[in-house]
Write an enzyme that holds these catalytic residues in place. Structure first.
Site, PDB file in Angstrom:
ATOM      1  N   ASP A 102       0.861  -1.176   0.000  1.00  0.00           N
ATOM      2  CA  ASP A 102       0.000   0.000   0.000  1.00  0.00           C
ATOM      3  C   ASP A 102       0.906   1.237   0.000  1.00  0.00           C
ATOM      4  O   ASP A 102       2.128   1.146   0.138  1.00  0.00           O
ATOM      5  CB  ASP A 102      -0.979  -0.025   1.179  1.00  0.00           C
ATOM      6  CG  ASP A 102      -2.223   0.813   0.868  1.00  0.00           C
ATOM      7  OD1 ASP A 102      -2.159   1.644  -0.062  1.00  0.00           O
ATOM      8  OD2 ASP A 102      -3.253   0.654   1.549  1.00  0.00           O
TER       9      ASP A 102
HETATM   10  C1  BGC Z   1      -5.009   3.238   0.042  1.00  0.00           C
HETATM   11  C2  BGC Z   1      -5.259   2.214  -1.058  1.00  0.00           C
HETATM   12  C3  BGC Z   1      -5.100   2.866  -2.401  1.00  0.00           C
HETATM   13  C4  BGC Z   1      -3.734   3.496  -2.503  1.00  0.00           C
HETATM   14  C5  BGC Z   1      -3.467   4.151  -3.842  1.00  0.00           C
HETATM   15  C6  BGC Z   1      -3.735   4.003  -0.173  1.00  0.00           C
HETATM   16  O1  BGC Z   1      -3.601   5.052   0.724  1.00  0.00           O
HETATM   17  O2  BGC Z   1      -4.983   2.576   1.285  1.00  0.00           O
HETATM   18  O3  BGC Z   1      -6.521   1.674  -0.908  1.00  0.00           O
HETATM   19  O4  BGC Z   1      -5.302   1.917  -3.407  1.00  0.00           O
HETATM   20  O5  BGC Z   1      -3.613   4.485  -1.493  1.00  0.00           O
HETATM   21  O6  BGC Z   1      -4.224   5.266  -4.016  1.00  0.00           O
END
Ligand code: BGC
Length: 738
Positions: free
Chosen positions: A293
């Site tokens: 993530d």
């Molecule tokens: C979130 C994810 C997301 C990623 C990219 C993160 O902060 O937890 O769900 O896909 O950002 O935007």
């Protein structure tokens, strides 16, 4: 006789020469007819360490969309990067970047463009928590298919969706992004979503994009519903509650998985080798890649498991995290780590291999550019609008309808429409809005005007804001109510109150909204219909007695307002059922339908609540017609483990309106070696039933698939004994023999 032989030898020679020539000019990995496995190996052999490290890295592009900055970003970007999160919405710009990767890098490896397309790209569908309430997986699949097409044509080849975290704490803002509290329902929507995004085939055609199962895993269990926090989760809970939807998504062919932010009982997901490598890759045979993530590898320091970025990179890579989202930690450290023998080349190659494989499967090597067609043909096409509208309608849940006050009868000539949501399109969209623009979303007010088309006059007052101390508009709201036959209040949550980093410590409506309901009820005595738009279950105990009807309309997306108007008018018969329990109060959390039985079921009640029941259980939802369930029939009352049991029930629509009814089939196993939940949903089916018609619902119980449960190692246990099948208010016993 000799001539043909010479001729044949000539042909063979020529063919050999031309393939030699081809081999010289076109490396195997560029041969679109060669098997993907061979292409990957051929390319991997040619790559330098730097090139490999770049494939493991993902950056953003277009986050700052100031035209000057974009130009700079475009020219300074290292085109060897493995992936970009593409914040732009212009396929031409995307193709320009791709061209740099194809033409300016030594090997011409295409970039994988990803983005968060969570519930639609341009056409927004209801938030996933709402979609789950439709119990219509076929329709959800169509929605993902449309989202895939619109995304692909915007230059996106990979979405960070579906989010399939089971969530039982509605304080957690990200509950809006998943399909509720139930592992089985979430699994079914995981499959629908993956197939919708990716299509059925292993090689993804140009109308589809790669899906991501996220966030792996147990993120919904964040302590106290606060985002990003620790999760204390037993192996038993992992296997029976949190892992099944991911397994279903992997089996459906999902190309990627995103690890979650949370620390899982002492080992953060990003470095959890047991979950990433042993379970996901080895046991389940997942062949795609794992992306971290956002910045999660660097965050390992904050989580107290790594002292510096070298240690972060080492632990994440060796545990099985293949791509580093955003923090550049792999790119900066892997070379040094290799030198120090802290990571292996074998693991690095495995990660690169996985990423390249997905790129080949997406066809990016052979067709790296997005076709550019006019935006008017890309987005919001009639079919997309039809599906968005149907899904919005099916996802809404009628929670209360005292004396059948809804649908609005023809005797009603005027309605007061009150509340901060009436003229506000933005907050109907929900968190993660893809490429959607608020201008494309009609407001509830406009939709009501169109629906009633002058037959009912609307008296509007805002009444209050979503959350403020200002009650100065209460008077005009009361005035509007006084001059109207009925009152509809449109209340709920703002967009930013759910989604990522958007938890709430109190899930009631804000005080000013509750006060508005009470003021109208007390000062006018008029019947009040409450329509809610929100991204989580709300605690409604304070105000439920004050209203005659409640429609949970969620954050329904682009076409949501007209679905609300259609349900109010009766054009649409509501059919949604809750995919998540609504507690009475915030303090009652956690409360969910598949809890374990307490040692003293009649006791342990909160003294101030007087009950252990919530406001509305999972599976609850009213409709404008009535259904009669016949007696459930079982093909046998006792079966062996290898036999099947078939259950059927006839359901008759005894009302005067056509409807769609979801039958939910539960199982309970009251005497198990490892205690089981009080009941578990094992099958659901939604069918249309015309007024007066009877249809048959069927559930085939295959003991291995339906009655077995996992132990804390994930091994299935199938026990002989008594089981119960529950449907509607019927409960039937059957026996499983060895
Ligand atoms: C979130 C994810 C997301 C990623 C990219 C993160 O902060 O937890 O769900 O896909 O950002 O935007």
């Amino acid at each position: 006789m000799k001539k043909p032989l010479i001729f044949l030898t000539g042909i063979i020679l020529l063919a050999g020469l031309s393939s030699l020539k081809r081999g010289y000019k076109t490396p195997l990995y560029k041969d679109e007819h060669a098997p993907i496995k061979q292409r990957v190996e051929d390319l991997l052999k040619r790559m330098t360490l730097d090139e490999k490290m770049m494939q493991l890295s993902q950056y953003t592009f277009g986050l700052n969309d100031n035209p000057n900055n974009i130009e700079r970003e475009k020219s300074t970007l290292d085109p060897r990067v493995g992936s970009l999160i593409y914040f732009g919405n212009d396929p031409v710009l995307r193709n320009e970047i791709q061209k740099r990767a194809i033409e300016e890098t030594r090997l011409g490896i295409p970039i994988l463009f990803g983005f968060d397309i969570i519930h639609g790209c341009k056409t927004l569908f209801p938030i996933p928590l709402a979609t789950g309430c439709s119990f219509d997986t076929a329709l959800a699949r169509k929605a993902s298919e449309i989202a895939a097409r619109e995304s692909y044509l915007s230059g996106i080849n990979w979405t960070f969706s579906p989010m399939i975290n089971i969530a039982r704490d509605p304080r957690w803002g990200r509950i809006s992004e998943g399909y509720g509290e139930d592992p089985y329902t979430t699994s079914m929507f995981a499959i629908a979503s993956v197939k919708g995004y990716q299509g059925n085939k292993n090689i993804i055609d140009s109308l589809h994009i790669a899906a991501t199962l996220k966030h792996y895993i147990a993120y919904g269990l964040s302590e106290g519903g606060r985002d990003y926090t620790y999760t204390d989760v037993s192996r038993q809970a992992l296997w029976e509650t949190y892992l099944p939807a991911f397994k279903a998504g992997v089996d459906a062919g999902a190309k990627t998985v995103m690890s979650s932010f949370n620390d899982i009982s002492g080992t953060p997901a990003t470095i959890n080798k047991y979950l990433l490598t042993d379970v996901l890759k080895n046991d389940w045979g997942f062949k795609g890649f794992v992306v971290s993530d956002w910045d999660a590898i660097a965050q390992l320091m904050a989580q107290g498991v790594a002292k510096d970025s070298m240690a972060c990179a080492q632990k994440a890579l060796m545990a099985g995290t293949d791509m580093d989202m955003l923090d550049g930690i792999y790119e900066r450290n892997l070379k040094e780590l290799l030198k120090e023998h802290r990571v292996t080349m074998q693991r690095m190659d495995d990660a690169v291999r996985r990423i390249l494989t997905v790129k080949f499967q997406l066809g990016l090597f052979d067709h790296p550019y997005t076709p550019v067609i006019p935006a008017s043909q890309r987005y919001l096409q009639p079919y997309a609008r039809t599906i968005a509208s149907k899904l919005a309608a099916e996802s809404m849940v009628l929670l209360k309808n005292k004396k059948n006050i809804l649908p609005i009868p023809s005797s009603i000539k005027s309605i007061a429409v009150i509340g901060p949501m009436v003229k506000d399109s933005f907050d109907l969209m929900g968190a993660w809005r893809g490429r959607a623009d608020v201008k494309e979303v009609s407001s509830i007010y406009t939709a009501l005007q169109e629906e009633f088309n002058g037959k009912i006059s609307l008296h509007y007052a805002k009444g209050c804001d979503f959350d403020s101390k200002d009650k100065s508009d209460f008077d005009s709201a009361i005035q509007a109510a006084k001059i109207s036959d009925e009152v509809i209040l449109f209340l709920g949550e703002k967009n930013g109150w759910s989604g990522e980093n958007a938890s709430r410590s109190n899930i009631s409506l804000p005080k000013v909204q509750e006060d508005l309901i009470k003021a109208i009820k007390e000062k006018t005595g008029k019947p009040v219909i409450l329509v809610l738009n929100n991204g989580r279950p709300l605690a409604l105990a304070n105000i439920e007695p004050d209203v005659n009807a409640i429609l949970e309309a969620w954050q329904p997306g682009t076409l949501g307002a007209s679905a609300i108007a259609g349900i109010l008018s009766g054009r649409i018969n509501p059919s949604g059922k809750l995919d998540v329990t609504f507690p009475l109060t915030t303090g009652q959390i956690p409360v969910f339908y598949d809890m374990r039985q307490s040692a003293r079921p009649q006791s342990g009640i909160y003294q101030d609540l007087g009950t252990n029941d919530p406001m509305y259980w999972f599976g609850y939802g009213l409709t404008y017609t009535t259904y009669h369930f016949g007696k459930v029939k079982l093909s046998a009352t006792s079966i062996k483990k290898k036999q099947q049991l078939i259950a059927t029930v006839h359901v008759t629509n005894t009302g005067t309106r056509d409807g769609e009814e979801t039958v939910l089939w539960y199982i309970s196993h009251p005497e198990a070696t490892i205690s089981r939940p009080q009941k578990e949903l094992k099958h659901f089916q939604k069918l249309g039933i015309k007024a007066g018609q009877t249809v048959t619902y069927k559930f085939v119980i295959n003991p291995k698939a339906v009655l077995a449960y996992p132990n804390d190692k994930g091994e299935p246990i199938l026990e002989a004994g008594d089981y119960y099948l529950m449907v509607g208010n019927q409960k039937l016993r059957f026996e499983l023999r060895n």
